[in-house]
Structures are given as structure tokens and as C-alpha cells.
Design a protein around this motif. Sequence first.
Motif, PDB file in Angstrom:
ATOM      1  N   UNK A   1      -8.296 -22.834  14.384  1.00  0.00           N
ATOM      2  CA  UNK A   1      -8.249 -23.449  15.699  1.00  0.00           C
ATOM      3  C   UNK A   1      -7.748 -24.876  15.542  1.00  0.00           C
ATOM      4  N   UNK A   2      -7.125 -25.370  16.589  1.00  0.00           N
ATOM      5  CA  UNK A   2      -6.697 -26.765  16.620  1.00  0.00           C
ATOM      6  C   UNK A   2      -7.581 -27.520  17.605  1.00  0.00           C
ATOM      7  N   UNK A   3      -8.113 -28.651  17.162  1.00  0.00           N
ATOM      8  CA  UNK A   3      -8.899 -29.513  18.037  1.00  0.00           C
ATOM      9  C   UNK A   3      -7.939 -30.316  18.883  1.00  0.00           C
TER      10      UNK A   3
ATOM     11  N   UNK B   1      -7.393 -29.264  12.202  1.00  0.00           N
ATOM     12  CA  UNK B   1      -7.534 -27.809  12.214  1.00  0.00           C
ATOM     13  C   UNK B   1      -8.963 -27.453  11.835  1.00  0.00           C
ATOM     14  N   UNK B   2      -9.476 -26.393  12.452  1.00  0.00           N
ATOM     15  CA  UNK B   2     -10.875 -26.024  12.319  1.00  0.00           C
ATOM     16  C   UNK B   2     -10.977 -24.548  11.983  1.00  0.00           C
ATOM     17  N   UNK B   3     -11.888 -24.208  11.064  1.00  0.00           N
ATOM     18  CA  UNK B   3     -12.108 -22.806  10.712  1.00  0.00           C
ATOM     19  C   UNK B   3     -12.859 -22.096  11.835  1.00  0.00           C
ATOM     20  N   UNK B   4     -12.833 -20.767  11.792  1.00  0.00           N
ATOM     21  CA  UNK B   4     -13.511 -19.978  12.819  1.00  0.00           C
ATOM     22  C   UNK B   4     -15.025 -20.216  12.796  1.00  0.00           C
ATOM     23  N   UNK B   5     -15.595 -20.366  11.607  1.00  0.00           N
ATOM     24  CA  UNK B   5     -17.032 -20.606  11.496  1.00  0.00           C
ATOM     25  C   UNK B   5     -17.411 -21.937  12.154  1.00  0.00           C
TER      26      UNK B   5
ATOM     27  N   UNK C   1      -8.081 -24.855  20.517  1.00  0.00           N
ATOM     28  CA  UNK C   1      -7.076 -23.846  20.840  1.00  0.00           C
ATOM     29  C   UNK C   1      -6.894 -22.946  19.628  1.00  0.00           C
ATOM     30  N   UNK C   2      -7.030 -21.651  19.846  1.00  0.00           N
ATOM     31  CA  UNK C   2      -6.877 -20.686  18.754  1.00  0.00           C
ATOM     32  C   UNK C   2      -5.416 -20.639  18.330  1.00  0.00           C
ATOM     33  N   UNK C   3      -5.191 -20.777  17.018  1.00  0.00           N
ATOM     34  CA  UNK C   3      -3.833 -20.717  16.478  1.00  0.00           C
ATOM     35  C   UNK C   3      -3.507 -19.340  15.926  1.00  0.00           C
ATOM     36  N   UNK C   4      -4.518 -18.591  15.531  1.00  0.00           N
ATOM     37  CA  UNK C   4      -4.282 -17.256  15.008  1.00  0.00           C
ATOM     38  C   UNK C   4      -4.852 -17.062  13.623  1.00  0.00           C
ATOM     39  N   UNK C   5      -4.645 -15.867  13.096  1.00  0.00           N
ATOM     40  CA  UNK C   5      -5.112 -15.498  11.763  1.00  0.00           C
ATOM     41  C   UNK C   5      -4.040 -15.852  10.748  1.00  0.00           C
TER      42      UNK C   5
END
Length: 125
Positions: A75-77, A40-44, A58-62
Motif C-alpha cells: 500500500x502507498x500512504x 510504502x506499507x506492508x499488508x500487515x 492506496x493498494x498498489x497490488x501484489x
Amino acid sequence: VATGEVQVCYDKQTGLMQYFGQIVGIAARIQALAGGGQVLVSEETAADPQVRGVYDLQRLGDIPLRGVAGLQCLYEYRCLPFRHFPISLSLLDRNPIAGAALGYYSPLTDGLLQGQCHQCAKVFP
């Protein structure tokens, strides 16, 4: 994975480097949400030019993270196109607020909401 400023100190007793700062806590919270083998990856981090467009994210959401103000967009790599990680029920048990933010768990009814997993299309009753 999270990107940000940290303070680094050398620990003479252990001979190891010690890392401090809010981003260290954010990275720990993100790591705690990931399943085995999931990144999992932060937005930054996702917005970094060396990451965006190079890696399949892939964006997972807030999602709310304990001890962190506001929602964090995660985000998921996607390293292998055929491998995906459905919403983990153990994740929802550990972090029901994150599940509610994703629309799969209601802390008010103490149960799963009716819906569909955004990745594997599993339908929840």
C-alpha cells in the motif's frame, strides 16, 4: 514500513541496537521499491487497527520481493491528496518482476507493456 517480530541485540562494540529477522529483510525490500518521499506499507501494517482508517492508504497490488516467498501486497500512504507517485521507470528497471506483477513491464519482451499507470493515468505505448 513493515510489521512483525524481530530479534533485538545490543552490540557492545558499536553501542547500538541490532535488529534481525525476516521482517527486517521485508522492510528493506519494500523501502528499496519506494521513490524519494514515498511511503510504502506492508499488508500487515495496513491491516493494523491503529493504521487502517486513520491513514489514507492506496493498494498498489501484489508484488514479488527478492528473497521473500510469495507475493507481498503493498500500500502507498497518501499523506497529501495532491501528491502522487507514478510508476517509476527506474523501479521497473531495478525490479522487472515487480513491474510485470503491476502489468507495466514484461521480462519476456524486455520492455514496457501497453497500459495505463494506476495512479497518474499516464499511458504507456
